[in-house]
Write a protein that holds these residues in place. Structure first.
Motif, PDB file in Angstrom:
ATOM      1  N   GLU A 114       9.705  -9.123  12.424  1.00 43.47           N
ATOM      2  CA  GLU A 114      10.934  -8.750  11.706  1.00 43.47           C
ATOM      3  C   GLU A 114      11.024  -9.318  10.297  1.00 43.47           C
ATOM      4  OE1 GLU A 114      14.595  -9.124  13.906  1.00 43.47           O
ATOM      5  OE2 GLU A 114      14.219  -7.196  14.830  1.00 43.47           O
ATOM      6  N   HIS A 115       9.990 -10.036   9.823  1.00 38.06           N
ATOM      7  CA  HIS A 115       9.966 -10.489   8.430  1.00 38.06           C
ATOM      8  C   HIS A 115       9.445  -9.352   7.553  1.00 38.06           C
ATOM      9  CE1 HIS A 115      10.374 -14.466  10.172  1.00 38.06           C
ATOM     10  NE2 HIS A 115      10.391 -15.018   8.981  1.00 38.06           N
ATOM     11  N   ARG A 116       9.759  -9.404   6.258  1.00 35.67           N
ATOM     12  CA  ARG A 116       9.167  -8.477   5.304  1.00 35.67           C
ATOM     13  C   ARG A 116       7.800  -9.019   4.932  1.00 35.67           C
ATOM     14  NH1 ARG A 116      10.753  -3.424   4.391  1.00 35.67           N
ATOM     15  NH2 ARG A 116      10.304  -3.481   2.191  1.00 35.67           N
ATOM     16  N   LEU A 117       6.748  -8.182   5.091  1.00 38.31           N
ATOM     17  CA  LEU A 117       5.387  -8.601   4.784  1.00 38.31           C
ATOM     18  C   LEU A 117       4.804  -7.767   3.665  1.00 38.31           C
ATOM     19  CD1 LEU A 117       3.669  -9.054   8.282  1.00 38.31           C
ATOM     20  CD2 LEU A 117       4.882 -10.742   6.916  1.00 38.31           C
ATOM     21  N   ARG A 118       3.910  -8.394   2.893  1.00 39.69           N
ATOM     22  CA  ARG A 118       3.112  -7.694   1.886  1.00 39.69           C
ATOM     23  C   ARG A 118       1.680  -7.720   2.399  1.00 39.69           C
ATOM     24  NH1 ARG A 118       3.484  -6.246  -3.373  1.00 39.69           N
ATOM     25  NH2 ARG A 118       5.579  -7.126  -3.440  1.00 39.69           N
ATOM     26  N   ASP A 121      -8.754  -0.785   0.264  1.00 40.33           N
ATOM     27  CA  ASP A 121      -8.839   0.191  -0.834  1.00 40.33           C
ATOM     28  C   ASP A 121      -7.909  -0.165  -1.991  1.00 40.33           C
ATOM     29  OD1 ASP A 121      -6.443   0.727   0.344  1.00 40.33           O
ATOM     30  OD2 ASP A 121      -6.832   2.849   0.722  1.00 40.33           O
ATOM     31  N   ASN A 122      -7.515  -1.436  -2.095  1.00 38.94           N
ATOM     32  CA  ASN A 122      -6.680  -1.976  -3.179  1.00 38.94           C
ATOM     33  C   ASN A 122      -5.234  -1.483  -3.168  1.00 38.94           C
ATOM     34  OD1 ASN A 122      -8.723  -3.609  -4.248  1.00 38.94           O
ATOM     35  ND2 ASN A 122      -9.565  -1.859  -5.360  1.00 38.94           N
ATOM     36  N   ARG A 123      -4.810  -0.869  -2.070  1.00 36.69           N
ATOM     37  CA  ARG A 123      -3.388  -0.541  -1.939  1.00 36.69           C
ATOM     38  C   ARG A 123      -2.655  -1.758  -1.407  1.00 36.69           C
ATOM     39  NH1 ARG A 123      -2.761   4.335   1.890  1.00 36.69           N
ATOM     40  NH2 ARG A 123      -4.580   3.370   2.824  1.00 36.69           N
ATOM     41  N   THR A 124      -1.364  -1.820  -1.689  1.00 36.41           N
ATOM     42  CA  THR A 124      -0.516  -2.876  -1.144  1.00 36.41           C
ATOM     43  C   THR A 124       0.622  -2.211  -0.398  1.00 36.41           C
ATOM     44  OG1 THR A 124      -1.041  -4.330  -2.993  1.00 36.41           O
ATOM     45  CG2 THR A 124       0.902  -4.872  -1.715  1.00 36.41           C
ATOM     46  N   ILE A 125       0.866  -2.682   0.827  1.00 36.91           N
ATOM     47  CA  ILE A 125       1.918  -2.129   1.670  1.00 36.91           C
ATOM     48  C   ILE A 125       2.968  -3.217   1.875  1.00 36.91           C
ATOM     49  CG2 ILE A 125       2.437  -1.147   3.930  1.00 36.91           C
ATOM     50  CD1 ILE A 125       0.583   0.669   2.414  1.00 36.91           C
ATOM     51  N   VAL A 126       4.236  -2.878   1.664  1.00 35.30           N
ATOM     52  CA  VAL A 126       5.327  -3.817   1.917  1.00 35.30           C
ATOM     53  C   VAL A 126       6.241  -3.182   2.953  1.00 35.30           C
ATOM     54  CG1 VAL A 126       7.285  -5.045   0.932  1.00 35.30           C
ATOM     55  CG2 VAL A 126       5.212  -4.743  -0.412  1.00 35.30           C
ATOM     56  N   GLY A 127       6.483  -3.908   4.065  1.00 34.10           N
ATOM     57  CA  GLY A 127       7.336  -3.360   5.112  1.00 34.10           C
ATOM     58  C   GLY A 127       7.792  -4.437   6.075  1.00 34.10           C
ATOM     59  N   THR A 128       8.679  -4.051   6.987  1.00 34.89           N
ATOM     60  CA  THR A 128       9.194  -4.972   8.003  1.00 34.89           C
ATOM     61  C   THR A 128       8.255  -4.945   9.202  1.00 34.89           C
ATOM     62  OG1 THR A 128      11.441  -4.540   7.266  1.00 34.89           O
ATOM     63  CG2 THR A 128      11.191  -5.558   9.418  1.00 34.89           C
ATOM     64  N   PHE A 129       7.767  -6.107   9.568  1.00 32.69           N
ATOM     65  CA  PHE A 129       6.747  -6.281  10.599  1.00 32.69           C
ATOM     66  C   PHE A 129       7.392  -6.168  11.980  1.00 32.69           C
ATOM     67  CE2 PHE A 129       3.870  -9.723  12.606  1.00 32.69           C
ATOM     68  CZ  PHE A 129       2.941  -8.793  13.012  1.00 32.69           C
ATOM     69  N   LEU A 130       6.921  -5.183  12.785  1.00 32.79           N
ATOM     70  CA  LEU A 130       7.476  -4.994  14.128  1.00 32.79           C
ATOM     71  C   LEU A 130       6.548  -5.455  15.239  1.00 32.79           C
ATOM     72  CD1 LEU A 130       9.258  -1.520  14.125  1.00 32.79           C
ATOM     73  CD2 LEU A 130      10.219  -3.782  13.784  1.00 32.79           C
ATOM     74  N   ALA A 131       5.230  -5.188  15.120  1.00 33.00           N
ATOM     75  CA  ALA A 131       4.321  -5.482  16.225  1.00 33.00           C
ATOM     76  C   ALA A 131       2.884  -5.552  15.729  1.00 33.00           C
ATOM     77  CB  ALA A 131       4.439  -4.410  17.305  1.00 33.00           C
ATOM     78  N   PHE A 132       2.012  -6.129  16.594  1.00 28.94           N
ATOM     79  CA  PHE A 132       0.586  -6.190  16.311  1.00 28.94           C
ATOM     80  C   PHE A 132      -0.158  -6.228  17.645  1.00 28.94           C
ATOM     81  CE2 PHE A 132       1.930 -10.473  16.940  1.00 28.94           C
ATOM     82  CZ  PHE A 132       0.866 -11.120  17.544  1.00 28.94           C
ATOM     83  N   ASP A 133      -1.471  -6.046  17.596  1.00 30.05           N
ATOM     84  CA  ASP A 133      -2.269  -6.130  18.824  1.00 30.05           C
ATOM     85  C   ASP A 133      -3.506  -6.989  18.570  1.00 30.05           C
ATOM     86  OD1 ASP A 133      -3.985  -4.519  17.391  1.00 30.05           O
ATOM     87  OD2 ASP A 133      -3.744  -2.761  18.655  1.00 30.05           O
ATOM     88  N   LYS A 134      -4.414  -7.019  19.559  1.00 27.36           N
ATOM     89  CA  LYS A 134      -5.579  -7.897  19.464  1.00 27.36           C
ATOM     90  C   LYS A 134      -6.533  -7.493  18.345  1.00 27.36           C
ATOM     91  CE  LYS A 134      -8.277  -5.414  22.903  1.00 27.36           C
ATOM     92  NZ  LYS A 134      -8.964  -5.486  24.182  1.00 27.36           N
ATOM     93  N   HIS A 135      -6.457  -6.251  17.879  1.00 27.56           N
ATOM     94  CA  HIS A 135      -7.322  -5.791  16.790  1.00 27.56           C
ATOM     95  C   HIS A 135      -6.695  -6.062  15.430  1.00 27.56           C
ATOM     96  CE1 HIS A 135      -9.673  -3.794  19.849  1.00 27.56           C
ATOM     97  NE2 HIS A 135      -8.592  -3.170  20.265  1.00 27.56           N
ATOM     98  N   LEU A 170       4.574  -1.442  10.988  1.00 27.14           N
ATOM     99  CA  LEU A 170       5.564  -1.789   9.961  1.00 27.14           C
ATOM    100  C   LEU A 170       6.578  -0.667   9.847  1.00 27.14           C
ATOM    101  CD1 LEU A 170       3.133  -3.049   7.166  1.00 27.14           C
ATOM    102  CD2 LEU A 170       4.395  -4.451   8.755  1.00 27.14           C
ATOM    103  N   VAL A 171       7.815  -1.034   9.543  1.00 29.43           N
ATOM    104  CA  VAL A 171       8.870  -0.049   9.370  1.00 29.43           C
ATOM    105  C   VAL A 171       9.508  -0.260   7.994  1.00 29.43           C
ATOM    106  CG1 VAL A 171      10.765  -1.395  10.375  1.00 29.43           C
ATOM    107  CG2 VAL A 171      10.780   1.074  10.607  1.00 29.43           C
ATOM    108  N   ASP A 172      10.208   0.765   7.492  1.00 23.83           N
ATOM    109  CA  ASP A 172      10.804   0.733   6.140  1.00 23.83           C
ATOM    110  C   ASP A 172       9.730   0.346   5.120  1.00 23.83           C
ATOM    111  OD1 ASP A 172      13.238   1.246   7.374  1.00 23.83           O
ATOM    112  OD2 ASP A 172      13.751  -0.874   7.515  1.00 23.83           O
TER     113      ASP A 172
END
Length: 170
Positions: free
Chosen positions: A14-18, A23-37, A42-44
């Motif tokens: 639920e934190h905002r992550l960068r 490929d040199n893109r940057t994504i900023v969004g609210t972290f919802l979940a992750f897995d072993k890979h 991310l949302v919003d």
């Protein structure tokens, strides 16, 4: 207390992550979940790309950089493409968060073999009792035993029973 990447990432749900990608893109969004890979949900989400273009003619080459922003919404980032993760900001200070914390709850079984839940008066809540018009009593043609299949044994003869008057010595 578990240790490793998983437990460290859990504290940033639920934190905002960068997130920087290969490929040199940057994504900023609210972290919802992750897995072993290390796939991330991310949302919003917003994507930032730096576009470089050469302007000018001859020896006076000028490189112009322009930041392009795109709104993406809900995304899944493949962990293979993630280069780095940085925390942009804390979770929003809203009382009704998106992710419900796990913990003990109340379980009430409903369905075959379990009676429907009742309220304080002992009556099933609206929509939880018998369908309208059926009431609690059985209705002819609804439920009960099914007729025997065609070509099957006649009624009263189950599997493994000898036919009537056989083997009695009469």
């Amino acid at each position: 207390q578990p240790s490793g990447k998983g437990s460290k990432l859990l504290r940033y749900i639920e934190h905002r992550l960068r997130v920087s990608l290969t490929d040199n893109r940057t994504i900023v969004g609210t972290f919802l979940a992750f897995d072993k890979h290390l796939n991330l949900v991310l949302v919003d989400t917003e994507e930032f790309r730096t576009l470089r273009s050469k302007k000018g003619a001859g020896s006076a080459n000028v490189i112009e950089e322009r930041m392009e922003k795109r709104s993406l919404g809900l995304i899944i980032l493949r962990g293979e493409n993630v280069v780095s993760i940085a925390v942009e900001g804390p979770p929003p200070p809203s009382s009704g968060g998106r992710v419900v914390a796990g913990g003990p709850g109340v379980v009430k079984g409903v369905g075959r073999g379990a009676p429907p839940p009742t309220n304080a008066v002992g009556v099933a809540p609206m929509g939880m009792g018998a369908p309208m018009g059926l009431g609690a009593a059985p209705v002819h043609g609804v439920g009960g035993m099914a007729p025997p299949p065609m070509g099957g044994p006649p009624p009263g003869m189950g599997r493994g029973m000898p036919p009537p008057a056989m083997g009695r010595g009469f």
